[in-house]
Design a protein around this motif. Sequence first.
Motif, PDB file in Angstrom:
ATOM      1  N   GLN A 102     -33.070 -34.547  -7.288  1.00  0.00           N
ATOM      2  CA  GLN A 102     -32.640 -33.219  -6.876  1.00  0.00           C
ATOM      3  C   GLN A 102     -31.119 -33.085  -6.949  1.00  0.00           C
ATOM      4  OE1 GLN A 102     -34.425 -32.961  -2.995  1.00  0.00           O
ATOM      5  NE2 GLN A 102     -36.366 -32.195  -3.766  1.00  0.00           N
ATOM      6  N   GLN A 103     -30.411 -34.150  -6.566  1.00  0.00           N
ATOM      7  CA  GLN A 103     -28.948 -34.119  -6.616  1.00  0.00           C
ATOM      8  C   GLN A 103     -28.454 -34.011  -8.052  1.00  0.00           C
ATOM      9  OE1 GLN A 103     -27.467 -37.557  -4.354  1.00  0.00           O
ATOM     10  NE2 GLN A 103     -29.165 -37.257  -2.941  1.00  0.00           N
ATOM     11  N   ALA A 104     -29.028 -34.835  -8.954  1.00  0.00           N
ATOM     12  CA  ALA A 104     -28.592 -34.834 -10.353  1.00  0.00           C
ATOM     13  C   ALA A 104     -28.941 -33.506 -11.026  1.00  0.00           C
ATOM     14  CB  ALA A 104     -29.236 -35.998 -11.099  1.00  0.00           C
ATOM     15  N   ALA A 105     -30.128 -32.972 -10.737  1.00  0.00           N
ATOM     16  CA  ALA A 105     -30.540 -31.700 -11.351  1.00  0.00           C
ATOM     17  C   ALA A 105     -29.650 -30.563 -10.861  1.00  0.00           C
ATOM     18  CB  ALA A 105     -31.999 -31.409 -11.024  1.00  0.00           C
ATOM     19  N   SER A 106     -29.207 -30.638  -9.613  1.00  0.00           N
ATOM     20  CA  SER A 106     -28.330 -29.600  -9.067  1.00  0.00           C
ATOM     21  C   SER A 106     -26.954 -29.660  -9.704  1.00  0.00           C
ATOM     22  CB  SER A 106     -28.215 -29.758  -7.549  1.00  0.00           C
ATOM     23  OG  SER A 106     -27.274 -28.860  -7.011  1.00  0.00           O
ATOM     24  N   SER A 107     -26.361 -30.870  -9.786  1.00  0.00           N
ATOM     25  CA  SER A 107     -24.990 -30.993 -10.284  1.00  0.00           C
ATOM     26  C   SER A 107     -24.897 -30.911 -11.804  1.00  0.00           C
ATOM     27  CB  SER A 107     -24.369 -32.308  -9.789  1.00  0.00           C
ATOM     28  OG  SER A 107     -25.163 -33.411 -10.180  1.00  0.00           O
ATOM     29  N   LYS A 108     -25.901 -31.442 -12.520  1.00  0.00           N
ATOM     30  CA  LYS A 108     -25.821 -31.472 -13.980  1.00  0.00           C
ATOM     31  C   LYS A 108     -26.525 -30.303 -14.660  1.00  0.00           C
ATOM     32  CE  LYS A 108     -25.401 -36.508 -14.325  1.00  0.00           C
ATOM     33  NZ  LYS A 108     -25.988 -37.762 -14.883  1.00  0.00           N
ATOM     34  N   LEU A 109     -27.627 -29.831 -14.055  1.00  0.00           N
ATOM     35  CA  LEU A 109     -28.414 -28.771 -14.687  1.00  0.00           C
ATOM     36  C   LEU A 109     -28.319 -27.440 -13.950  1.00  0.00           C
ATOM     37  CD1 LEU A 109     -31.696 -30.784 -15.435  1.00  0.00           C
ATOM     38  CD2 LEU A 109     -29.624 -30.619 -16.834  1.00  0.00           C
ATOM     39  N   GLY A 110     -27.732 -27.462 -12.753  1.00  0.00           N
ATOM     40  CA  GLY A 110     -27.638 -26.226 -11.974  1.00  0.00           C
ATOM     41  C   GLY A 110     -28.966 -25.757 -11.425  1.00  0.00           C
ATOM     42  N   MET A 111     -29.922 -26.673 -11.242  1.00  0.00           N
ATOM     43  CA  MET A 111     -31.262 -26.318 -10.745  1.00  0.00           C
ATOM     44  C   MET A 111     -31.313 -26.446  -9.219  1.00  0.00           C
ATOM     45  SD  MET A 111     -34.262 -27.868 -13.134  1.00  0.00           S
ATOM     46  CE  MET A 111     -34.384 -27.490 -14.880  1.00  0.00           C
ATOM     47  N   ALA A 112     -31.922 -25.467  -8.577  1.00  0.00           N
ATOM     48  CA  ALA A 112     -32.153 -25.557  -7.133  1.00  0.00           C
ATOM     49  C   ALA A 112     -33.204 -26.622  -6.857  1.00  0.00           C
ATOM     50  CB  ALA A 112     -32.617 -24.212  -6.590  1.00  0.00           C
ATOM     51  N   ALA A 113     -33.191 -27.168  -5.627  1.00  0.00           N
ATOM     52  CA  ALA A 113     -34.092 -28.276  -5.286  1.00  0.00           C
ATOM     53  C   ALA A 113     -35.563 -27.887  -5.449  1.00  0.00           C
ATOM     54  CB  ALA A 113     -33.819 -28.739  -3.857  1.00  0.00           C
ATOM     55  N   ASP A 114     -35.936 -26.690  -4.969  1.00  0.00           N
ATOM     56  CA  ASP A 114     -37.352 -26.304  -5.070  1.00  0.00           C
ATOM     57  C   ASP A 114     -37.744 -26.050  -6.527  1.00  0.00           C
ATOM     58  OD1 ASP A 114     -35.809 -24.040  -5.248  1.00  0.00           O
ATOM     59  OD2 ASP A 114     -37.090 -22.795  -3.981  1.00  0.00           O
ATOM     60  N   ARG A 115     -36.812 -25.538  -7.341  1.00  0.00           N
ATOM     61  CA  ARG A 115     -37.097 -25.333  -8.760  1.00  0.00           C
ATOM     62  C   ARG A 115     -37.274 -26.676  -9.466  1.00  0.00           C
ATOM     63  NH1 ARG A 115     -39.801 -22.165 -11.779  1.00  0.00           N
ATOM     64  NH2 ARG A 115     -39.151 -22.105 -13.950  1.00  0.00           N
ATOM     65  N   THR A 116     -36.432 -27.633  -9.120  1.00  0.00           N
ATOM     66  CA  THR A 116     -36.538 -28.984  -9.697  1.00  0.00           C
ATOM     67  C   THR A 116     -37.911 -29.570  -9.437  1.00  0.00           C
ATOM     68  OG1 THR A 116     -34.167 -29.362  -9.394  1.00  0.00           O
ATOM     69  CG2 THR A 116     -35.545 -31.317  -9.641  1.00  0.00           C
ATOM     70  N   MET A 117     -38.405 -29.402  -8.202  1.00  0.00           N
ATOM     71  CA  MET A 117     -39.699 -29.987  -7.850  1.00  0.00           C
ATOM     72  C   MET A 117     -40.855 -29.282  -8.554  1.00  0.00           C
ATOM     73  SD  MET A 117     -38.697 -32.480  -6.196  1.00  0.00           S
ATOM     74  CE  MET A 117     -40.277 -33.183  -5.769  1.00  0.00           C
ATOM     75  N   ARG A 118     -40.724 -27.966  -8.774  1.00  0.00           N
ATOM     76  CA  ARG A 118     -41.782 -27.247  -9.483  1.00  0.00           C
ATOM     77  C   ARG A 118     -41.870 -27.702 -10.942  1.00  0.00           C
ATOM     78  NH1 ARG A 118     -40.252 -22.683  -6.359  1.00  0.00           N
ATOM     79  NH2 ARG A 118     -38.919 -21.853  -8.011  1.00  0.00           N
ATOM     80  N   ILE A 119     -40.714 -27.868 -11.583  1.00  0.00           N
ATOM     81  CA  ILE A 119     -40.707 -28.315 -12.982  1.00  0.00           C
ATOM     82  C   ILE A 119     -41.214 -29.756 -13.065  1.00  0.00           C
ATOM     83  CG2 ILE A 119     -39.286 -28.699 -15.033  1.00  0.00           C
ATOM     84  CD1 ILE A 119     -39.618 -25.770 -14.277  1.00  0.00           C
ATOM     85  N   ALA A 120     -40.780 -30.604 -12.109  1.00  0.00           N
ATOM     86  CA  ALA A 120     -41.242 -31.995 -12.095  1.00  0.00           C
ATOM     87  C   ALA A 120     -42.751 -32.063 -11.898  1.00  0.00           C
ATOM     88  CB  ALA A 120     -40.524 -32.773 -10.991  1.00  0.00           C
TER      89      ALA A 120
END
Length: 828
Positions: A271-289
């Motif tokens: 979640q941290q890497a997706a937020s800082s590198k991809l600009g993804m919110a935590a809940d969005r990261t989990m949905r895509i994962a």
Amino acid sequence: VITELKKLAKGARDIWFATDLDREGEAIAWHLAEVLKVNPPDAKRVTFDAITKSDVQKAFENPRGIDMHRVDAQRARRILDRLVGFLTSPILWPKGAGKSAGRVQSVASRLVAEREEEIRSFTPDESWEISGALCFDIDASDALHTEWNDFISQTDTRNKPPTIKQRTAWLSDHRSLSADLIEVDGKSLKITASNNSTEELIDEAVSAAEAAGLLDINIEREENQNGRGRAKNLIRISGKPDPKAIYTIDSIEVKRTKSKPYPPFITSTLQQAASSKLGMAADRTMRIAQQLYEGITLPGEGSVGLITYMRTDSTNLSGEAINLARRYLEEKVGKEYLPEKPRFYASRDQSAQEAHEAIRPTDPFRDPNTIASALSDEQFRLYQLIWQSFVGCQAIDAEWDSTTVQMRRTDKDTGAVFKTNGRVLRFDGCLRIIGIPKGDGDQVLPEFDKGTTLSPFSIEPKQKFQSPPPRYTEASLVKKLEQEGIGRPSTYASIIRVIQDRAYAEQIAKRFYATFRGELVTEFLKDGTDNSDIEQQFIEVAYTREIENDLDDVAAGKITRQEMLLRFYEKLIPYLNILKDLEFVRSKPSPYKCPECGRRLDYLLAKNGGKFLSCTGYNEKVLEDPPPPKRTAKGKKPRARKPKEIPSCTFAMPCDRDGRPQLPEQIDLLSPSGKPMVKRTGRFGDFLVEDVPPPPKKKAGKKSDSDAPTPFILNIDKKGDLKFPAPPPIATDIECEKCGGFLNLRDGKRGPWLGCSKFPKCRGRGAFSKLSEKEQKNLRKELADHMKSQQTLELTRRDGHTPVEDGTPLSDLTIEGGVAELEKFIEA
């Protein structure tokens, strides 16, 4: 679903439970076993980290019973959350404090609120640094001085100066380097003063600048109204480098350094890497994962799970996974990228479940680029991030040559010494997979020897102030939650979402700001723990961590669910009794004076969770004399009216996040009749309306003035965009199946559609595609003619020329009101 499962279970030889492998999955399996009358210890429970043929087969070859200890831990968590939420939230409601309190959300809100308070009360230390830019071509220093000043004064489209990377590139192109002054007259340069010191640093800074070679020194002073302590006084030192100044390279030190790869992802680090590198919110990261875990249809393979289970706190990797990564490196990248021994990563969290694996691709030979056509953009970027992390974590270290150079002034014996650092990548190693860090601004130094001379073309003394603690980003808040043991991997995204939904925190420019409501509710819940007789409570970070450890003990069978819940409940009840008797303070004093009555203005809690300025006189009531009584039509004496209580002052004013009074914001939009539009808030949210005086109230028994024009109103949708009025529908003779009324025909984004004319009382819809071809053709033609006959709404900005389209974000049309000038309130 349950009925269907029961029917299938009757004719089944075996019932297998393959829910998720975490505690929530275990509890779901137990619930299903209860419904299907299967004894939990005898159930065939299977778990797998990845949805691949080999992993699923292996799981079905080794079934086990349902682990009731893990089920109890999950049930205990649900009960704990409900105890806190159901018992604490009703205490907040009548006090007007907030929408809810929660065992974890309240602690997360506290972290954000306390960080806000740290920033607000922070008083910085002061220091001075002197940097220089030096060139190897001594004769060019004077010309470079002008060119450099022109370059650094440039700004981009966002009004920002050149970045460190751009400055470094400019220096490299002009065979120059940047350096910092580290020594003067044989002593290390350290010009600092603590925040409570009254010492002046300007003389020491000027002396050091002169020793470095700065001439024609000019000192400018400015007062910073928003600064605290020493930061109120801003000082700028400028000048021109001495063209005769010469620096000679005194020492060159080259050291080989290595960069190790990071461990593979767990939920929080993903979640941290997706937020800082991809600009993804935590809940969005989990949905895509989740999508990548459940399976993506690949050409020639069908549905394939691309990653392992994404809710994990373990960095553990199976031997099979490590061997796959090492084989990929050897076959696809090169033997030189393969370390002699595999890398093993231990989890930092002692409670991590090592039986679980880290998040990794199920097969590293599925290179992201080879399957890109089967993935959406977000799926591809997240899969690539996970793939790089996993394969890179097994690669060999990257190697750099780090160079440190010191230059001493030799035209004069001032003892001035500049120091610079640079590094060059000698072997990319794991960075071949992960990618070379961008934007770090590392200098690539040219070739030179000891004794080489340089000339400074820029010497810049800089006043520095210590930075306050940074506000949390999604990445850093997840990291903090993990460090403090608050929540679990599966809950981080929902925690962040809830504190925003409840208006306890808001995200601005990817940073979390505590709202006024968040601060007040946090203070209220903390005040309840001031009583020395009260034991630690859920609002305290340490106790929340302790509860998580207790839940781990329940999952391990060390304590029972009942013991743990009873212990928590006995602590909670006395605390709630104190909260019930506490007064919730909805306001805080401001430093401003009411311009109407001279009383102090307070910051008051607004409905949206923010704050506004309100006169304290609003709470002081005065009696308003009633108007003189009028005799009735029959000449009877009317009843005497009682005096009415009203606030002694009703002055109120908006303010910004920092509490500064704000002038009303304007909307850069004209109505069709050319009148300015303003924003208002109604029962159903914000809307725009013409800025005209409200119509006079109609008198009792009299009809309203029918000639008064209705003000033009424009709606704003949920995204905050303008929503132009839709054309009127066409009435049809097609019956609504729900209410028997008639359906209206409208033009939508996906074509014609039919909806009940009695909306919103009836929400019946008709299937346009089920009409006969002849009916569809006639209705399409009628609708097209109807749409052509409608007048298109045309709106402009306040200049009367620039058009404004439907769907324009309201933020693009908002003109900030600016800061209002109010007198400071002085206590009598």
